[in-house]
Design a protein around this motif. Structure first.
Motif, PDB file in Angstrom:
ATOM      1  N   ASN A   1       4.196   1.585   6.827  1.00 25.94           N
ATOM      2  CA  ASN A   1       4.886   0.303   6.697  1.00 25.94           C
ATOM      3  C   ASN A   1       5.117  -0.095   5.239  1.00 25.94           C
ATOM      4  OD1 ASN A   1       5.023  -0.304   9.532  1.00 25.94           O
ATOM      5  ND2 ASN A   1       2.812  -0.648   9.462  1.00 25.94           N
ATOM      6  N   THR A   2       5.027   0.873   4.318  1.00 23.45           N
ATOM      7  CA  THR A   2       5.166   0.548   2.903  1.00 23.45           C
ATOM      8  C   THR A   2       6.513  -0.101   2.590  1.00 23.45           C
ATOM      9  OG1 THR A   2       3.649   2.282   2.187  1.00 23.45           O
ATOM     10  CG2 THR A   2       5.218   1.489   0.560  1.00 23.45           C
ATOM     11  N   GLU A   3       7.574   0.449   3.102  1.00 22.82           N
ATOM     12  CA  GLU A   3       8.905  -0.103   2.802  1.00 22.82           C
ATOM     13  C   GLU A   3       9.050  -1.515   3.346  1.00 22.82           C
ATOM     14  OE1 GLU A   3      11.083   1.200   0.715  1.00 22.82           O
ATOM     15  OE2 GLU A   3       9.539   2.735   0.423  1.00 22.82           O
TER      16      GLU A   3
ATOM     17  N   ILE B   1       0.850  -1.181   0.000  1.00 21.49           N
ATOM     18  CA  ILE B   1       0.000   0.000   0.000  1.00 21.49           C
ATOM     19  C   ILE B   1       0.892   1.239   0.000  1.00 21.49           C
ATOM     20  CG2 ILE B   1      -1.758   1.296   1.261  1.00 21.49           C
ATOM     21  CD1 ILE B   1      -2.701  -1.371   2.443  1.00 21.49           C
ATOM     22  N   ALA B   2       0.703   2.087  -0.992  1.00 25.09           N
ATOM     23  CA  ALA B   2       1.529   3.285  -1.095  1.00 25.09           C
ATOM     24  C   ALA B   2       1.202   4.258   0.029  1.00 25.09           C
ATOM     25  CB  ALA B   2       1.307   3.949  -2.448  1.00 25.09           C
ATOM     26  N   GLU B   3       2.185   5.058   0.403  1.00 26.72           N
ATOM     27  CA  GLU B   3       2.025   6.124   1.394  1.00 26.72           C
ATOM     28  C   GLU B   3       1.468   5.602   2.714  1.00 26.72           C
ATOM     29  OE1 GLU B   3      -0.254   9.244  -0.364  1.00 26.72           O
ATOM     30  OE2 GLU B   3       1.107   9.501  -2.060  1.00 26.72           O
ATOM     31  N   ASN B   4       2.043   4.517   3.152  1.00 21.20           N
ATOM     32  CA  ASN B   4       1.681   3.924   4.434  1.00 21.20           C
ATOM     33  C   ASN B   4       2.959   3.859   5.266  1.00 21.20           C
ATOM     34  OD1 ASN B   4       1.493   1.294   6.192  1.00 21.20           O
ATOM     35  ND2 ASN B   4      -0.612   1.910   5.782  1.00 21.20           N
TER      36      ASN B   4
ATOM     37  N   LYS C   1       7.172  -3.880   1.091  1.00 21.89           N
ATOM     38  CA  LYS C   1       7.927  -4.111  -0.138  1.00 21.89           C
ATOM     39  C   LYS C   1       9.003  -5.178   0.080  1.00 21.89           C
ATOM     40  CE  LYS C   1       7.471   0.468  -2.290  1.00 21.89           C
ATOM     41  NZ  LYS C   1       8.216   1.694  -2.685  1.00 21.89           N
ATOM     42  N   GLU C   2       9.627  -5.125   1.250  1.00 23.15           N
ATOM     43  CA  GLU C   2      10.657  -6.120   1.569  1.00 23.15           C
ATOM     44  C   GLU C   2      10.043  -7.514   1.647  1.00 23.15           C
ATOM     45  OE1 GLU C   2      13.044  -5.197   4.982  1.00 23.15           O
ATOM     46  OE2 GLU C   2      13.216  -3.087   4.452  1.00 23.15           O
ATOM     47  N   LEU C   3       8.833  -7.598   2.200  1.00 24.59           N
ATOM     48  CA  LEU C   3       8.163  -8.891   2.310  1.00 24.59           C
ATOM     49  C   LEU C   3       7.810  -9.447   0.933  1.00 24.59           C
ATOM     50  CD1 LEU C   3       6.899 -11.154   3.948  1.00 24.59           C
ATOM     51  CD2 LEU C   3       4.829  -9.760   4.186  1.00 24.59           C
ATOM     52  N   VAL C   4       7.265  -8.583   0.063  1.00 25.82           N
ATOM     53  CA  VAL C   4       6.922  -9.028  -1.285  1.00 25.82           C
ATOM     54  C   VAL C   4       8.179  -9.462  -2.039  1.00 25.82           C
ATOM     55  CG1 VAL C   4       5.985  -8.310  -3.516  1.00 25.82           C
ATOM     56  CG2 VAL C   4       4.827  -7.623  -1.409  1.00 25.82           C
ATOM     57  N   ALA C   5       9.254  -8.706  -1.870  1.00 25.79           N
ATOM     58  CA  ALA C   5      10.512  -9.070  -2.517  1.00 25.79           C
ATOM     59  C   ALA C   5      11.026 -10.419  -2.002  1.00 25.79           C
ATOM     60  CB  ALA C   5      11.559  -7.979  -2.270  1.00 25.79           C
TER      61      ALA C   5
END
Length: 266
Positions: free
Chosen positions: A159-161, A154-157, A164-168
């Protein structure tokens, strides 16, 4: 006596007559679970060229379930499945219908790939597959509902970063990629290679629908309340109990959508 899988509502009805002739109940329905009932409601949404745009029309009042052709076809289909199911629909949960299906007391259940391991625990020799919930007689419109196992950020959250690490991690690490195989899911990430034959009988068949583009997704998330599916399912339970009829069920969908929309504007 059923030589081919039914692709249309008429073919489904014909198959059900043959099942009942040999003492098999056609459908097992988890009517005690509002969320699972909403999976059926979702089929009516999926029969539109642009389901999300149709939902916006429902939310704005430009369209109604009561006047929509797909919803009326779906209501007839839903009515038929209730009439040709077990007598205890409202008290059935997943465990109940898994047992009925795995012991071959019912021929069809509304479920997904998540149920295969539970079914095989009851009956390891069970031979199962997947078919669309055919609400009309145009086989080109009757697809399966489902999606791949996906991860999103989710952008602009705050915990966004981290997300992203989890998806990666899911998409790029050996351990992450193996999660999909371990839990028997088709990965959404194009770099995650998979062998559908290793994911169970249901996903092996579903994979062909996905590759042919013969599927639609889950759409109730486009309503302004993330519990909308549960609320639609509760209306379906009222129909199953006989407290409202088929037309009143469709009317109550429209009233509920208007109620959800009004709350979202407050």
């Amino acid at each position: 006596g059923i030589s081919e899988l039914p692709d249309t509502f008429e073919e489904l009805q014909d198959a059900c007559e043959k099942l009942e002739a040999i003492g098999v109940t056609p459908f097992g329905i988890p009517g005690g679970l509002t969320a699972r009932l909403a999976h059926s409601f979702n089929v009516a949404l999926g029969h539109h060229d642009d389901p999300t745009a149709f939902i916006q029309q429902l939310r704005s009042g430009e369209a109604t379930c009561a006047d929509d052709e797909a919803f009326n076809q779906w209501a007839d289909f839903f009515e038929y499945t209730i009439q040709h199911s077990t007598d205890d629909v409202l008290t059935c949960d997943d465990d109940a219908i898994y047992t009925l299906f795995a012991t071959e007391q019912v021929a069809m259940i509304q479920a997904g790939s998540w149920c295969e391991s539970a079914l095989k625990e009851i009956n390891p020799d069970l031979n199962i597959g997947i078919i669309p919930m055919s609400i009309n007689n145009n086989e080109d419109e009757n697809f399966i509902a489902g999606d791949a196992a996906d991860g999103f950020s989710i952008a602009e959250n705050e915990n966004t970063e981290l997300s992203k690490e989890l998806v990666a991690y899911w998409a790029l690490s050996d351990t992450g990629v193996n999660i999909f195989k371990e839990y028997q899911m088709i990965p959404a990430m194009s770099n995650c290679k998979y062998d559908a034959s290793e994911l169970g009988q249901i996903l092996e068949e579903a994979d062909q629908y996905f590759k042919n583009g013969e599927y639609f997704g889950w759409y109730w998330y486009a309503f302004p309340d993330l519990t909308a599916d549960l609320q639609f399912g509760a209306i379906m339970q009222s129909y199953i109990s006989g407290s409202i009829d088929k037309q009143e069920m469709l009317d109550q969908f429209d009233l509920k959508i208007a109620e959800l929309e009004a709350k979202s504007q407050q």
